[in-house]
Design an enzyme around this catalytic site. Structure first.
Site, PDB file in Angstrom:
ATOM      1  N   HIS A  53       0.836  -1.201   0.000  1.00 26.24           N
ATOM      2  CA  HIS A  53       0.000   0.000   0.000  1.00 26.24           C
ATOM      3  C   HIS A  53       0.873   1.255   0.000  1.00 26.24           C
ATOM      4  O   HIS A  53       1.712   1.431   0.876  1.00 26.24           O
ATOM      5  CB  HIS A  53      -0.927   0.007   1.227  1.00 26.24           C
ATOM      6  N   TYR A  83      -9.380   5.315   7.701  1.00 23.99           N
ATOM      7  CA  TYR A  83      -9.608   5.569   9.127  1.00 23.99           C
ATOM      8  C   TYR A  83     -10.601   6.723   9.221  1.00 23.99           C
ATOM      9  O   TYR A  83     -10.275   7.832   8.770  1.00 23.99           O
ATOM     10  CB  TYR A  83      -8.315   5.984   9.817  1.00 23.99           C
ATOM     11  N   PRO A 139      -4.744  -0.067  18.756  1.00 24.44           N
ATOM     12  CA  PRO A 139      -4.457  -0.511  17.388  1.00 24.44           C
ATOM     13  C   PRO A 139      -4.531   0.584  16.327  1.00 24.44           C
ATOM     14  O   PRO A 139      -4.199   0.331  15.167  1.00 24.44           O
ATOM     15  CB  PRO A 139      -5.529  -1.583  17.128  1.00 24.44           C
ATOM     16  N   LYS A 168       0.590  -0.477  15.092  1.00 21.38           N
ATOM     17  CA  LYS A 168       1.974  -0.566  15.557  1.00 21.38           C
ATOM     18  C   LYS A 168       2.314  -1.792  16.414  1.00 21.38           C
ATOM     19  O   LYS A 168       3.491  -2.110  16.599  1.00 21.38           O
ATOM     20  CB  LYS A 168       2.348   0.702  16.353  1.00 21.38           C
ATOM     21  N   TYR A 219       3.694   6.298  10.320  1.00 22.47           N
ATOM     22  CA  TYR A 219       2.878   5.146   9.899  1.00 22.47           C
ATOM     23  C   TYR A 219       3.736   4.091   9.199  1.00 22.47           C
ATOM     24  O   TYR A 219       3.545   2.889   9.420  1.00 22.47           O
ATOM     25  CB  TYR A 219       1.735   5.610   8.981  1.00 22.47           C
TER      26      TYR A 219
HETATM   27  P1  RFL Z   1       1.100 -12.478  21.257  1.00 23.93           P
HETATM   28  O1  RFL Z   1       0.714 -12.523  19.824  1.00 23.93           O
HETATM   29  O2  RFL Z   1       0.065 -12.185  22.253  1.00 23.93           O
HETATM   30  O3  RFL Z   1       1.750 -13.885  21.581  1.00 23.93           O
HETATM   31  C1  RFL Z   1       2.066 -14.294  22.902  1.00 23.93           C
HETATM   32  C2  RFL Z   1       2.051 -15.805  22.985  1.00 23.93           C
HETATM   33  O4  RFL Z   1       2.404 -16.210  24.297  1.00 23.93           O
HETATM   34  C3  RFL Z   1       1.511 -17.245  24.728  1.00 23.93           C
HETATM   35  N1  RFL Z   1       1.456 -17.238  26.205  1.00 23.93           N
HETATM   36  C4  RFL Z   1       2.110 -18.124  26.974  1.00 23.93           C
HETATM   37  N2  RFL Z   1       2.929 -19.155  26.660  1.00 23.93           N
HETATM   38  C5  RFL Z   1       3.444 -19.862  27.688  1.00 23.93           C
HETATM   39  N3  RFL Z   1       3.155 -19.604  28.996  1.00 23.93           N
HETATM   40  C6  RFL Z   1       2.359 -18.606  29.355  1.00 23.93           C
HETATM   41  N4  RFL Z   1       2.098 -18.359  30.652  1.00 23.93           N
HETATM   42  C7  RFL Z   1       1.797 -17.806  28.322  1.00 23.93           C
HETATM   43  N5  RFL Z   1       0.956 -16.737  28.311  1.00 23.93           N
HETATM   44  C8  RFL Z   1       0.770 -16.421  27.017  1.00 23.93           C
HETATM   45  C9  RFL Z   1       0.183 -16.874  24.074  1.00 23.93           C
HETATM   46  O5  RFL Z   1      -0.691 -17.998  23.974  1.00 23.93           O
HETATM   47  C10 RFL Z   1       0.649 -16.361  22.716  1.00 23.93           C
HETATM   48  O6  RFL Z   1       0.699 -17.383  21.742  1.00 23.93           O
HETATM   49  O7  RFL Z   1       2.306 -11.454  21.521  1.00 23.93           O
HETATM   50  P2  RFL Z   1       3.514 -10.981  20.579  1.00 23.93           P
HETATM   51  O8  RFL Z   1       4.203 -12.166  19.969  1.00 23.93           O
HETATM   52  O9  RFL Z   1       4.271 -10.021  21.373  1.00 23.93           O
HETATM   53  O10 RFL Z   1       2.800 -10.232  19.332  1.00 23.93           O
HETATM   54  C11 RFL Z   1       2.137  -9.014  19.517  1.00 23.93           C
HETATM   55  C12 RFL Z   1       0.980  -8.881  18.534  1.00 23.93           C
HETATM   56  O11 RFL Z   1       0.186 -10.029  18.604  1.00 23.93           O
HETATM   57  C13 RFL Z   1       0.118  -7.635  18.820  1.00 23.93           C
HETATM   58  O12 RFL Z   1       0.923  -6.546  19.182  1.00 23.93           O
HETATM   59  C14 RFL Z   1      -0.726  -7.209  17.599  1.00 23.93           C
HETATM   60  O13 RFL Z   1      -1.645  -8.184  17.237  1.00 23.93           O
HETATM   61  C15 RFL Z   1      -1.472  -5.899  17.909  1.00 23.93           C
HETATM   62  N6  RFL Z   1      -2.382  -5.502  16.823  1.00 23.93           N
HETATM   63  C16 RFL Z   1      -1.899  -4.873  15.692  1.00 23.93           C
HETATM   64  N7  RFL Z   1      -0.575  -4.668  15.532  1.00 23.93           N
HETATM   65  C17 RFL Z   1      -0.076  -4.100  14.379  1.00 23.93           C
HETATM   66  O14 RFL Z   1       1.135  -3.922  14.250  1.00 23.93           O
HETATM   67  N8  RFL Z   1      -0.913  -3.749  13.328  1.00 23.93           N
HETATM   68  C18 RFL Z   1      -2.251  -3.935  13.408  1.00 23.93           C
HETATM   69  O15 RFL Z   1      -2.929  -3.669  12.430  1.00 23.93           O
HETATM   70  C19 RFL Z   1      -2.802  -4.490  14.634  1.00 23.93           C
HETATM   71  N9  RFL Z   1      -4.122  -4.711  14.757  1.00 23.93           N
HETATM   72  C20 RFL Z   1      -3.754  -5.750  16.936  1.00 23.93           C
HETATM   73  C21 RFL Z   1      -4.608  -5.337  15.870  1.00 23.93           C
HETATM   74  C22 RFL Z   1      -4.297  -6.429  18.030  1.00 23.93           C
HETATM   75  C23 RFL Z   1      -5.647  -6.677  18.101  1.00 23.93           C
HETATM   76  N10 RFL Z   1      -6.109  -7.376  19.258  1.00 23.93           N
HETATM   77  C24 RFL Z   1      -7.162  -8.266  19.275  1.00 23.93           C
HETATM   78  C25 RFL Z   1      -5.365  -7.300  20.482  1.00 23.93           C
HETATM   79  C26 RFL Z   1      -5.955  -5.572  15.928  1.00 23.93           C
HETATM   80  C27 RFL Z   1      -6.496  -6.217  17.045  1.00 23.93           C
HETATM   81  C28 RFL Z   1      -7.974  -6.396  17.055  1.00 23.93           C
HETATM   82  C1  PHB Z   2      -6.304  -4.682  10.587  1.00 24.03           C
HETATM   83  O1  PHB Z   2      -6.339  -4.874   9.354  1.00 24.03           O
HETATM   84  O2  PHB Z   2      -6.646  -5.563  11.383  1.00 24.03           O
HETATM   85  C2  PHB Z   2      -5.852  -3.369  11.098  1.00 24.03           C
HETATM   86  C3  PHB Z   2      -5.351  -2.438  10.217  1.00 24.03           C
HETATM   87  C4  PHB Z   2      -4.943  -1.187  10.679  1.00 24.03           C
HETATM   88  C5  PHB Z   2      -5.019  -0.911  12.019  1.00 24.03           C
HETATM   89  C6  PHB Z   2      -5.501  -1.849  12.923  1.00 24.03           C
HETATM   90  C7  PHB Z   2      -5.920  -3.092  12.453  1.00 24.03           C
HETATM   91  O3  PHB Z   2      -4.628   0.324  12.457  1.00 24.03           O
END
Ligand code: RFL
Ligand code: PHB
Length: 390
Positions: free
Chosen positions: A72, A201, A293, A297, A385
């Site tokens: 993008h 957004y 989110p 980041k 971004y």
């Molecule tokens: P994770 O992905 O949470 O993975 C952690 C892992 O550790 C396990 N765990 C354990 N294992 C052993 N013993 C324990 N006691 C444990 N406790 C937990 C868990 O089961 C899991 O498998 O952390 P990590 O690797 O640091 O990754 C971080 C990302 O997942 C997170 O920052 C992003 O998903 C945030 N996020 C977004 N980030 C972006 O850069 N761009 C986005 O567009 C974006 N959109 C989002 C998001 C997060 C969202 N949610 C639901 C929180 C959109 C959403 C809706």
């Molecule tokens: C997504 O596609 O899940 C998404 C994209 C941009 C954001 C957050 C989530 O800022």
């Protein structure tokens, strides 16, 4: 059992660290609480910074990303129906972002890990971290009813916000900074073509909305909801009605309604724990920090932590230098705080805050007008971004 680096958590942070270390001949074991299928079923991020894409290339897992990911060059901000495009490529000297689901990144990393025969212990219960303040740390866990011990040189706490690693640090040794927002995001994934080619957004009287995507045939949409909302009260019809009411007219008209394949509510939070190293324990990713989110980041910060951490560990084993280890926390936090600022700022710009006065609403509008009418204003948004340099 013995390894060089014990990694807690098989999310993107843990898997990426494991891959980068394994490629340098550094032995590591990942211990994960859930099953692999469960980890893959979590629908989360979708936007990758160029720096993260480069890291996935270095890790040897970018082939499918380059084939299927969508590059993008820009995205839109909309305010009360008016739209302003942020020309990422033009404003940053050619930088772009790639839309590729976190689930796909995780899948590719899991396949690569299996391919090199590195050990991952899934469904490990009651993980306990021992003696990381000394020279011989250990991790113990229960697998199939039997407690097992893993001796190691270092522990990488990559176990997310609710993990055990951060909680294992003595209270006085850690300082936490937090803001909890008075709303969440209700997200829907649906196999319908996206309403727009780029992300939109949108800030509206009824609250924030986001049009994102996973592919040319799969859309990801979000709407801001109050914290007392329940997912069960949101039929697909209600969701798409609400979404369209918050979007600029042309975008709303282009939304294709279809059955959701996933629907969930995520609360919004800013959080940072300092420092990120305690003796031989390192925290990385969501274990150490959370961003709302809005700036896309969270996943990208997990990757940049792993950039600093993998370099530090490689320097330790290859060059016998501990300078990287000594400065890991400081280097990672410098970048984290800037991403925290951007995510907090973008959240403040675009959401409807229940406590905001008419003055603050006018400030949001003025902020948008400034960005829309100033190349410098737009360039600041673009620079953050696409991701600040590592
Ligand atoms: P994770 O992905 O949470 O993975 C952690 C892992 O550790 C396990 N765990 C354990 N294992 C052993 N013993 C324990 N006691 C444990 N406790 C937990 C868990 O089961 C899991 O498998 O952390 P990590 O690797 O640091 O990754 C971080 C990302 O997942 C997170 O920052 C992003 O998903 C945030 N996020 C977004 N980030 C972006 O850069 N761009 C986005 O567009 C974006 N959109 C989002 C998001 C997060 C969202 N949610 C639901 C929180 C959109 C959403 C809706
Ligand atoms: C997504 O596609 O899940 C998404 C994209 C941009 C954001 C957050 C989530 O800022």
């Amino acid at each position: 059992m013995r390894t060089q680096v014990a990694i807690i958590g098989a999310g993107p942070a843990g898997l990426l660290l494991g891959q980068l270390l394994s490629r340098q001949g550094i032995d590591n074991v990942i211990i994960e609480r859930k099953s692999g299928d469960y980890v893959l079923s979590r629908i989360r991020a979708g936007v990758l910074e160029q720096g993260m894409v480069q890291m996935l290339e270095e890790a040897g897992v970018a082939e499918r990303l380059h084939r299927e990911g969508l590059v993008h060059d820009g995205f839109s901000l909309a305010f009360d129906g008016r739209r302003h495009r942020i020309d990422l490529k033009g404003l940053t000297g050619g930088k772009t972002v790639t839309v590729y689901g976190q689930t796909e990144v995780t899948h590719d990393l899991m396949v690569a890990r299996e391919g090199i025969g590195a050990t991952t212990i899934y469904e490990a219960d009651d993980v306990v971290l021992h003696d990381f303040d000394g020279a011989s740390p250990r991790v113990s866990f229960v697998k199939d009813g039997v407690r097992t011990e893993l001796a190691c040189d270092f522990i990488a706490g990559c176990d997310g916000f609710h993990g055990v690693s951060r909680r294992s640090v003595p209270e006085g040794a850690i300082q936490e900074f937090e803001r909890v927002y008075p709303f969440g995001w209700l997200g829907v994934l649906a196999d319908v073509p996206p309403a727009a080619h780029e992300l939109v957004y949108a800030s509206a009287e009824r609250g924030f909305a986001l049009c994102s995507m996973r592919s040319a045939t799969r859309s990801r949409y979000y709407v801001q909801v109050s914290l007392d909302e329940e997912v069960e009260d949101w039929s697909d019809e209600r969701f798409f009605d609400e979404l369209r009411r918050r979007l600029p007219e042309d975008v709303a008209a282009a939304v294709t309604v279809g059955p959701s394949i996933e629907k969930s509510i995520a609360p919004l939070r800013s959080f940072v724990a300092e420092p990120m190293r305690f003796g031989r324990l390192f925290l990385a990713g969501d274990a150490a920090h959370i961003v709302p989110p809005t700036g896309a980041k969270g996943l990208n910060l997990a990757a940049s932590d792993i950039h600093y951490l993998s370099q530090s560990l490689i320097e330790h084993y290859r060059d016998r230098s501990d300078t990287g280890i000594a400065t890991y926390s400081q280097r990672a936090l410098a970048r984290i705080w800037k991403a925290e600022r951007f995510s907090w700022w973008m959240t403040g710009l675009l959401h409807k805050f229940p406590a905001n006065t008419p003055f603050e609403q006018r400030m949001q509008r003025a902020e948008f007008d400034h960005i829309a009418n100033s190349t410098v204003g737009s360039a600041g948004v673009a620079e953050n971004y696409v991701g600040l340099p590592y």
